[in-house]
Structure formats: structure tokens, C-alpha cells
Design a protein around this motif. Sequence first.
Motif, PDB file in Angstrom:
ATOM      1  N   GLN A 188       0.819  -1.214   0.000  1.00 34.82           N
ATOM      2  CA  GLN A 188       0.000   0.000   0.000  1.00 34.82           C
ATOM      3  C   GLN A 188       0.855   1.267   0.000  1.00 34.82           C
ATOM      4  O   GLN A 188       0.389   2.328  -0.404  1.00 34.82           O
ATOM      5  CB  GLN A 188      -0.943  -0.002   1.207  1.00 34.82           C
ATOM      6  CG  GLN A 188      -2.085  -1.004   1.101  1.00 34.82           C
ATOM      7  CD  GLN A 188      -3.093  -0.629   0.033  1.00 34.82           C
ATOM      8  OE1 GLN A 188      -3.294   0.540  -0.255  1.00 34.82           O
ATOM      9  NE2 GLN A 188      -3.730  -1.629  -0.564  1.00 34.82           N
ATOM     10  N   LEU A 189       2.109   1.170   0.458  1.00 35.25           N
ATOM     11  CA  LEU A 189       3.008   2.318   0.394  1.00 35.25           C
ATOM     12  C   LEU A 189       3.343   2.669  -1.055  1.00 35.25           C
ATOM     13  O   LEU A 189       3.616   3.824  -1.378  1.00 35.25           O
ATOM     14  CB  LEU A 189       4.296   2.038   1.166  1.00 35.25           C
ATOM     15  CG  LEU A 189       4.169   1.888   2.683  1.00 35.25           C
ATOM     16  CD1 LEU A 189       5.500   1.471   3.270  1.00 35.25           C
ATOM     17  CD2 LEU A 189       3.681   3.182   3.322  1.00 35.25           C
ATOM     18  N   LEU A 190       3.325   1.660  -1.927  1.00 40.69           N
ATOM     19  CA  LEU A 190       3.650   1.895  -3.334  1.00 40.69           C
ATOM     20  C   LEU A 190       2.446   2.385  -4.119  1.00 40.69           C
ATOM     21  O   LEU A 190       2.601   3.102  -5.105  1.00 40.69           O
ATOM     22  CB  LEU A 190       4.198   0.615  -3.957  1.00 40.69           C
ATOM     23  CG  LEU A 190       5.536   0.132  -3.380  1.00 40.69           C
ATOM     24  CD1 LEU A 190       5.867  -1.247  -3.901  1.00 40.69           C
ATOM     25  CD2 LEU A 190       6.645   1.102  -3.718  1.00 40.69           C
ATOM     26  N   ILE A 191       1.247   1.987  -3.688  1.00 43.82           N
ATOM     27  CA  ILE A 191       0.041   2.456  -4.371  1.00 43.82           C
ATOM     28  C   ILE A 191      -0.151   3.938  -4.061  1.00 43.82           C
ATOM     29  O   ILE A 191      -0.269   4.328  -2.908  1.00 43.82           O
ATOM     30  CB  ILE A 191      -1.191   1.649  -3.924  1.00 43.82           C
ATOM     31  CG1 ILE A 191      -1.014   0.176  -4.292  1.00 43.82           C
ATOM     32  CG2 ILE A 191      -2.462   2.209  -4.562  1.00 43.82           C
ATOM     33  CD1 ILE A 191      -2.097  -0.721  -3.746  1.00 43.82           C
ATOM     34  N   GLY A 192      -0.150   4.741  -5.092  1.00 50.31           N
ATOM     35  CA  GLY A 192      -0.261   6.181  -4.894  1.00 50.31           C
ATOM     36  C   GLY A 192       1.073   6.892  -4.813  1.00 50.31           C
ATOM     37  O   GLY A 192       1.117   8.120  -4.738  1.00 50.31           O
ATOM     38  N   SER A 193       2.183   6.144  -4.819  1.00 53.56           N
ATOM     39  CA  SER A 193       3.503   6.795  -4.758  1.00 53.56           C
ATOM     40  C   SER A 193       3.927   7.334  -6.117  1.00 53.56           C
ATOM     41  O   SER A 193       4.969   7.992  -6.227  1.00 53.56           O
ATOM     42  CB  SER A 193       4.552   5.812  -4.237  1.00 53.56           C
ATOM     43  OG  SER A 193       4.758   4.751  -5.150  1.00 53.56           O
ATOM     44  N   GLU A 194       3.143   7.071  -7.149  1.00 56.83           N
ATOM     45  CA  GLU A 194       3.346   7.640  -8.489  1.00 56.83           C
ATOM     46  C   GLU A 194       4.747   7.368  -9.035  1.00 56.83           C
ATOM     47  O   GLU A 194       5.378   8.228  -9.650  1.00 56.83           O
ATOM     48  CB  GLU A 194       3.018   9.135  -8.482  1.00 56.83           C
ATOM     49  CG  GLU A 194       1.592   9.400  -8.026  1.00 56.83           C
ATOM     50  CD  GLU A 194       1.118  10.827  -8.213  1.00 56.83           C
ATOM     51  OE1 GLU A 194       1.798  11.607  -8.902  1.00 56.83           O
ATOM     52  OE2 GLU A 194       0.055  11.159  -7.659  1.00 56.83           O
ATOM     53  N   GLY A 195       5.238   6.148  -8.794  1.00 56.12           N
ATOM     54  CA  GLY A 195       6.510   5.744  -9.365  1.00 56.12           C
ATOM     55  C   GLY A 195       7.733   6.318  -8.691  1.00 56.12           C
ATOM     56  O   GLY A 195       8.840   6.183  -9.211  1.00 56.12           O
ATOM     57  N   THR A 196       7.582   6.931  -7.523  1.00 49.29           N
ATOM     58  CA  THR A 196       8.720   7.575  -6.871  1.00 49.29           C
ATOM     59  C   THR A 196       9.451   6.663  -5.892  1.00 49.29           C
ATOM     60  O   THR A 196      10.557   6.988  -5.457  1.00 49.29           O
ATOM     61  CB  THR A 196       8.272   8.840  -6.115  1.00 49.29           C
ATOM     62  OG1 THR A 196       7.332   8.476  -5.094  1.00 49.29           O
ATOM     63  CG2 THR A 196       7.641   9.844  -7.059  1.00 49.29           C
ATOM     64  N   LEU A 197       8.851   5.526  -5.528  1.00 50.08           N
ATOM     65  CA  LEU A 197       9.471   4.627  -4.550  1.00 50.08           C
ATOM     66  C   LEU A 197       9.853   3.275  -5.134  1.00 50.08           C
ATOM     67  O   LEU A 197      10.616   2.533  -4.530  1.00 50.08           O
ATOM     68  CB  LEU A 197       8.527   4.400  -3.360  1.00 50.08           C
ATOM     69  CG  LEU A 197       8.143   5.626  -2.542  1.00 50.08           C
ATOM     70  CD1 LEU A 197       7.185   5.237  -1.421  1.00 50.08           C
ATOM     71  CD2 LEU A 197       9.384   6.317  -1.972  1.00 50.08           C
ATOM     72  N   GLY A 198       9.323   2.933  -6.285  1.00 55.58           N
ATOM     73  CA  GLY A 198       9.623   1.651  -6.894  1.00 55.58           C
ATOM     74  C   GLY A 198       8.883   1.510  -8.205  1.00 55.58           C
ATOM     75  O   GLY A 198       8.004   2.307  -8.533  1.00 55.58           O
TER      76      GLY A 198
END
Length: 306
Positions: free
Chosen positions: A43-53
Motif C-alpha cells: 500500500q506504500l507503493l500504491i499512490g507513490s506515483e513511481g517515486t518509490l519503486g
Amino acid sequence: GQLSTKYGKIEDMVMGLEGVLPDGSRFASKVTPRTAAGPRFDQLLIGSEGTLGVITAGTCRVRPVAEARHFAGYVYPDVSTGLRAIRLLMRAGLDPAAVRLYDEMDTTMTMTALGLDVSGCLLILVFEDVQALIDAKTSLADRICREQEGCQPMGPGPGEHWWKHRYDISYKQSIIYHGGMMVDTIEVATRWSNLENLYDVMREAIGKRMTCLAHFSHVYPEGGSIYFTFVGRADGDDDAAAYLSVWEEAMKACLEAGGTISHHHGIGVLKAPWMAEEHGELLRIYHALKKSLDPNNILNPGKLVP
């Protein structure tokens, strides 16, 4: 998408992700319907818009295609009455697939553009389910909607027309844009007790510079989203400056009124300046993750936060 009231948004559908972190290491979250084994890292990656992985694969919930679909339309004299009907529908647990309430301006302009002659505040309901449940739900929904003062039942026609032409409006907005007008959309959200206030405050802020129309969609038992459209000209000002001034007024009004600055479109570059005010101290968690996972800032730099 437009049926998120029943099926949820993407964060509700994802059960697990696979991908690659900035240092090249691969990850895969365990696919399970529920877990209490600490935070849900996917869920940390969902919504991170490609900035974390980089997400390379996802496992999502699926449902059978609905046995039947039912449309209903009602016209109300004002936004307040229409919102009361929607809130009662959601409180009753009727689980509509889509709910859309257009204010007077949006009803007039959008529905006319789609070829539908109607005035007032148009409410469109869409139900999807097995036929027996649709029969029960639509019967109760119809009773609730008709009980609100000034209700004009419209039958299935407006909903069927919207469903058939629901993607046409984007094309028509592109014609407006290329015709020299400025047009864009702003989607925000808040809880029920603040929804009408957020609508009033933001409509006033946007309306200082542009023609403003709005509809309520993507509603939930706890609240809903407001989708504003603004149309106008720069009136001799620099186009970019005029465009950004509308956004600045809208975002300021949204945050002061207690709304969230994005319901589904995301942040990108445009809304990034307001992320600190949106999240407060919690944004430190994102900065810590970004610094740890992507110290060289190679993944989508400049997006999500300034």
C-alpha cells in the motif's frame, strides 16, 4: 473508475504487488485477503506515483460480470436535497454501482452537451447485481428518492443516455480547449458532514476567475467526491499564470475547508506544492522512505512532492 461506489478504488482492489526497488532488488508482497503482519508495504507503493519503486505485476480482486444493470434518474430543486437523498441511500446500504449528482450549471451544460434536455440538479443512479437484489434495492432507492422534497422522477432515460455517452464529454472538452478556451477539472473529497460546505467554498473560489460547474460522484458511506470543471479565458493575462491562479485558489479553499486535494487523479507536479499542508507531519514518513530507498532520486524526480 466510475463504478467505485460499489467496487472500490484501486487501493481496495490490489491484493499483492511485485516489482523492483531503486537499487535493483526485487520484491513481492504475499497475496492474501487480509493480514495483520505489520503494515501493508504494497500500500506504500500504491499512490507513490513511481517515486518509490517500479511495479511490474499486481494481483487484484475480480468479480463476475453482473447479471443485470438498472438505471434511475431524478431531478431535485437544489444540491442540498439531492445530497440528502444520496446520503440516505448509502446509509441504507443499497450499494449502487454509480451515483452522480450534477449541480444546476453542470446539469445544464454537460447534459446539453451530451444531447439530454434537462434542468435542475440531475441525480443518476446505476445498480449492478443479480436481478433479485436489483429489484429489492431499486424499489427502496426509488422510495427514498421520491420522499425528498421537490423530487421529479425521470425514469431510466437519463442514466441510460449518460452510460452510452459518458466518455463523450472529454472529447467535447478538448474541442473547447482547442477553440481558445481554458478548461480543466479538479476532484476533491471529504466526509458527509463537510461535503456541501466544501462544494460552496470551492465553487466560490473557482468562480472568481472562471465559469464553474460541479457534480458529486464516487460516493461512499462516509462521504464523497466533488468533481469541479472550470471553463473560461485568461482575459488578457498570461495563459499559464491565469490557469495556475485558478488552481491556487481552488487548493487553498479545499485545504481551508478540510477537504483532500485529490480523490482519484493524483498529484504529479501540479498539486505537489500543497502536499505538506495536506499531510502535515505524516509527510516525514514519505521523505524518510524516499531518502532510504532512492537516495539518488532517480525514480520520477519532482513528482508527488516538490
